[in-house]
Design a protein around this motif. Structure first.
Motif, mmCIF file in Angstrom:
data_model
loop_
_atom_site.group_PDB
_atom_site.id
_atom_site.type_symbol
_atom_site.label_atom_id
_atom_site.label_comp_id
_atom_site.label_asym_id
_atom_site.label_seq_id
_atom_site.Cartn_x
_atom_site.Cartn_y
_atom_site.Cartn_z
ATOM 1 N N LYS A 262 -12.634 -24.334 -6.880
ATOM 2 C CA LYS A 262 -12.735 -25.123 -5.656
ATOM 3 C C LYS A 262 -13.780 -26.236 -5.813
ATOM 4 N N SER B 185 -21.915 -9.161 -4.091
ATOM 5 C CA SER B 185 -22.512 -7.866 -3.789
ATOM 6 C C SER B 185 -22.263 -6.929 -4.982
ATOM 7 N N GLY C 21 -11.824 -14.900 -0.731
ATOM 8 C CA GLY C 21 -12.264 -13.516 -0.852
ATOM 9 C C GLY C 21 -11.741 -12.630 0.246
ATOM 10 N N ALA D 186 -24.115 -14.506 -7.765
ATOM 11 C CA ALA D 186 -24.105 -13.069 -7.498
ATOM 12 C C ALA D 186 -23.229 -12.690 -6.319
ATOM 13 N N ILE E 243 -21.832 -16.564 6.501
ATOM 14 C CA ILE E 243 -21.388 -17.731 5.716
ATOM 15 C C ILE E 243 -20.880 -18.798 6.673
ATOM 16 N N ARG F 259 -17.845 -15.994 7.649
ATOM 17 C CA ARG F 259 -18.141 -14.552 7.653
ATOM 18 C C ARG F 259 -19.362 -14.340 8.550
ATOM 19 N N LYS G 26 -9.445 -21.242 2.915
ATOM 20 C CA LYS G 26 -10.851 -21.524 3.233
ATOM 21 C C LYS G 26 -11.782 -20.497 2.612
ATOM 22 N N SER G 27 -11.426 -19.253 2.587
ATOM 23 C CA SER G 27 -12.271 -18.254 1.943
ATOM 24 C C SER G 27 -11.418 -17.213 1.249
ATOM 25 N N ASN H 268 -11.645 -15.333 -6.546
ATOM 26 C CA ASN H 268 -12.591 -15.109 -5.451
ATOM 27 C C ASN H 268 -13.969 -15.655 -5.857
ATOM 28 N N PRO H 269 -14.363 -16.797 -5.265
ATOM 29 C CA PRO H 269 -15.589 -17.474 -5.722
ATOM 30 C C PRO H 269 -16.873 -16.723 -5.389
ATOM 31 N N GLU I 1 -23.777 -8.300 4.678
ATOM 32 C CA GLU I 1 -23.925 -9.507 3.869
ATOM 33 C C GLU I 1 -24.221 -10.727 4.742
ATOM 34 N N ALA J 146 -20.713 -22.119 -2.417
ATOM 35 C CA ALA J 146 -21.456 -21.341 -1.428
ATOM 36 C C ALA J 146 -22.876 -21.149 -1.959
HETATM 37 O O1 TXA Z 1 -25.531 -11.318 1.470
HETATM 38 C C1 TXA Z 1 -24.762 -11.787 0.623
HETATM 39 O O2 TXA Z 1 -24.155 -12.856 0.794
HETATM 40 C C2 TXA Z 1 -24.592 -11.002 -0.682
HETATM 41 C C3 TXA Z 1 -25.916 -11.035 -1.432
HETATM 42 C C4 TXA Z 1 -25.822 -10.394 -2.805
HETATM 43 O O3 TXA Z 1 -26.373 -12.363 -1.521
HETATM 44 N N1 TXA Z 1 -23.533 -11.567 -1.477
HETATM 45 C C5 TXA Z 1 -22.211 -11.427 -1.166
HETATM 46 O O4 TXA Z 1 -21.345 -11.964 -2.101
HETATM 47 O O5 TXA Z 1 -21.828 -10.881 -0.166
HETATM 48 P P1 TXA Z 1 -19.785 -11.621 -2.133
HETATM 49 O O6 TXA Z 1 -19.288 -12.226 -3.382
HETATM 50 O O7 TXA Z 1 -19.601 -10.173 -1.957
HETATM 51 O O8 TXA Z 1 -19.202 -12.424 -0.933
HETATM 52 C C6 TXA Z 1 -19.142 -13.825 -0.997
HETATM 53 C C7 TXA Z 1 -18.071 -14.371 -0.110
HETATM 54 C C8 TXA Z 1 -16.674 -14.070 -0.595
HETATM 55 O O9 TXA Z 1 -15.878 -13.639 0.497
HETATM 56 C C9 TXA Z 1 -16.183 -15.414 -1.116
HETATM 57 O O10 TXA Z 1 -14.788 -15.565 -1.010
HETATM 58 C C10 TXA Z 1 -16.933 -16.376 -0.237
HETATM 59 O O11 TXA Z 1 -18.205 -15.791 -0.093
HETATM 60 N N2 TXA Z 1 -17.088 -17.691 -0.885
HETATM 61 C C11 TXA Z 1 -17.728 -17.969 -2.037
HETATM 62 N N3 TXA Z 1 -17.628 -19.263 -2.343
HETATM 63 C C12 TXA Z 1 -16.917 -19.840 -1.360
HETATM 64 C C13 TXA Z 1 -16.455 -21.167 -1.105
HETATM 65 N N4 TXA Z 1 -16.709 -22.179 -1.944
HETATM 66 N N5 TXA Z 1 -15.749 -21.384 0.020
HETATM 67 C C14 TXA Z 1 -15.487 -20.368 0.877
HETATM 68 N N6 TXA Z 1 -15.871 -19.092 0.687
HETATM 69 C C15 TXA Z 1 -16.567 -18.828 -0.413
#
Ligand code: TXA
Ligand code: MG
Length: 343
Positions: free
Chosen positions: A115, A143, A231, A141, A183, A196, A228-229, A63-64, A180, A119
């Motif tokens: 990948k 959450s 997570g 980072a 995205i 998201r 695609k995502s 999960n990136p 959050e 992000a």
């Molecule tokens: O508001 C936010 O975005 C918060 C604050 C701390 O910045 N961060 C956050 O991170 O919510 P996290 O890791 O809880 O959620 C990040 C999401 C995950 O669902 C992950 O799979 C997706 O972003 N993601 C990260 N890199 C990605 C990529 N290269 N392609 C698609 N999805 C990606």
């Protein structure tokens, strides 16, 4: 083991931020506030540092993470982005939005789960921005919650989830949005795709990009496209106490459904809109308000707080849904994913 630093976001003591930034430079982990939710950060260019994030959170390595930067120039450093596209996203920076773009070589694979996309986000929070600036590296980072739990929006949440697991916790007051970041994926053809939903609503994105794709999974209704995502395949935001989501209909039907659900439990609580107190107060049931019809931002900022507040204190949370519009899309996405049952 964990050092807690308190800062006033409106009157930041630079020395405190510098100390935490020094820790980032030494590959340590630092929890910090953003305008959306608290983040669990480490040097995003160091594989060793990023590994500590996954460990502290109990997060699966596939999960990136989001890479947080402090200026627009960083988008050119870490991604392949055209100037025309950069000009567009600049209008949203800094802010509660994350952009998925083609990554450059310098970003370690552990951040992106292998990948070829990254992000990237420039948060609109003075503490977060200063921390990144002084650290002189981008900060990876997620959450700052234990994996699978609601994201932390208050000091007590991060202390409960992260104390003893990280090197530093910066307490910087309550967050502004409580859900959050939005995205959007800018790598799949010409039209951005919402991966998201978040505080930046589709209408705002349409103004800038002309067109925008909102897939069904962005509403939290169906299983997402895992590729695609990644997570999104994990259960999210779920408290231990079951959440029953009552979807928005006309008010009378919704209230009827809520009252029927109440009967199924010994000690449930109803979380309702302020305008609806009158429907519940004479029924001898527990209820609390979670925002108002007039202001969905209020609902968003209280959402995770309420899910945590009543977790394990009662035997069911029966929650009134809101409309899928504006930040309401983000709220309903989180609620549908947190739900044990939707009626
Ligand atoms: O508001 C936010 O975005 C918060 C604050 C701390 O910045 N961060 C956050 O991170 O919510 P996290 O890791 O809880 O959620 C990040 C999401 C995950 O669902 C992950 O799979 C997706 O972003 N993601 C990260 N890199 C990605 C990529 N290269 N392609 C698609 N999805 C990606
Ligand atoms: Mg998260």
């Amino acid at each position: 083991e964990t050092k807690v630093i308190e800062v006033d976001p409106l009157n930041i003591e630079e020395e405190k931020i510098k100390e935490a930034a020094q820790a980032i430079k030494e590959d340590k982990t630092v929890v910090f506030p953003t305008e959306t939710v608290y983040g669990l950060g480490a040097n995003g260019l160091s594989e060793n540092a990023v590994r500590k994030i996954f460990k502290a959170k109990g997060r699966p390595y596939d999960n990136p993470l989001i890479l947080h930067v402090a200026n627009v120039r960083s988008f050119l450093e870490y991604t392949y982005i055209s100037y025309t596209l950069l000009e567009k996203i600049e209008r949203l920076l800094p802010g509660p939005i994350t952009f998925v773009l083609k990554k450059r070589e310098i970003v370690p694979n552990i951040v992106t789960a292998g990948k070829d996309t990254i992000a990237l986000r420039m948060p609109a929070h003075p503490v977060a921005l200063k921390l990144i600036e002084y650290a002189e590296v981008p900060i990876a980072a997620p959450s700052a919650n234990v994996s699978g739990k609601p994201s932390p929006t208050m000091a007590e949440h991060v202390l409960k989830d992260m104390f003893g697991k990280v090197d530093y916790i910066i307490i910087g007051g309550k967050v502004e949005f409580g859900v959050e970041s939005t995205i959007i994926d800018l790598t799949q053809g010409k039209i951005p795709i919402i991966l998201r939903p978040g505080p930046i609503p589709p209408e705002k994105l349409k103004e800038i990009f002309g067109d925008i794709i909102i897939p069904d999974f962005a509403y939290g209704k169906i299983e997402p496209d895992y590729i695609k995502s990644p997570g999104m395949k994990y259960r999210h935001y779920a408290p231990n106490t079951p959440v029953i989501l009552v979807e928005h209909d006309d008010v009378d039907t919704m209230v009827k459904k809520v009252l029927e659900e109440v009967k199924n439990y010994n000690n449930p609580i109803v979380l309702c809109l302020k305008e609806h107190i009158g429907y519940y107060k004479d029924h001898n049931i527990n209820f609390d308000t979670i925002g108002s019809e007039a202001n969905y931002y209020e609902f968003a900022v209280k959402l995770f707080e309420m899910l945590r507040k009543y977790d394990e204190k009662i035997d069911a949370m029966i929650i009134e849904g809101i409309e899928d519009k504006g930040i309401g899309i983000a709220v309903m996405n989180r609620l549908r994913k947190a739900s044990y049952k939707i009626v």
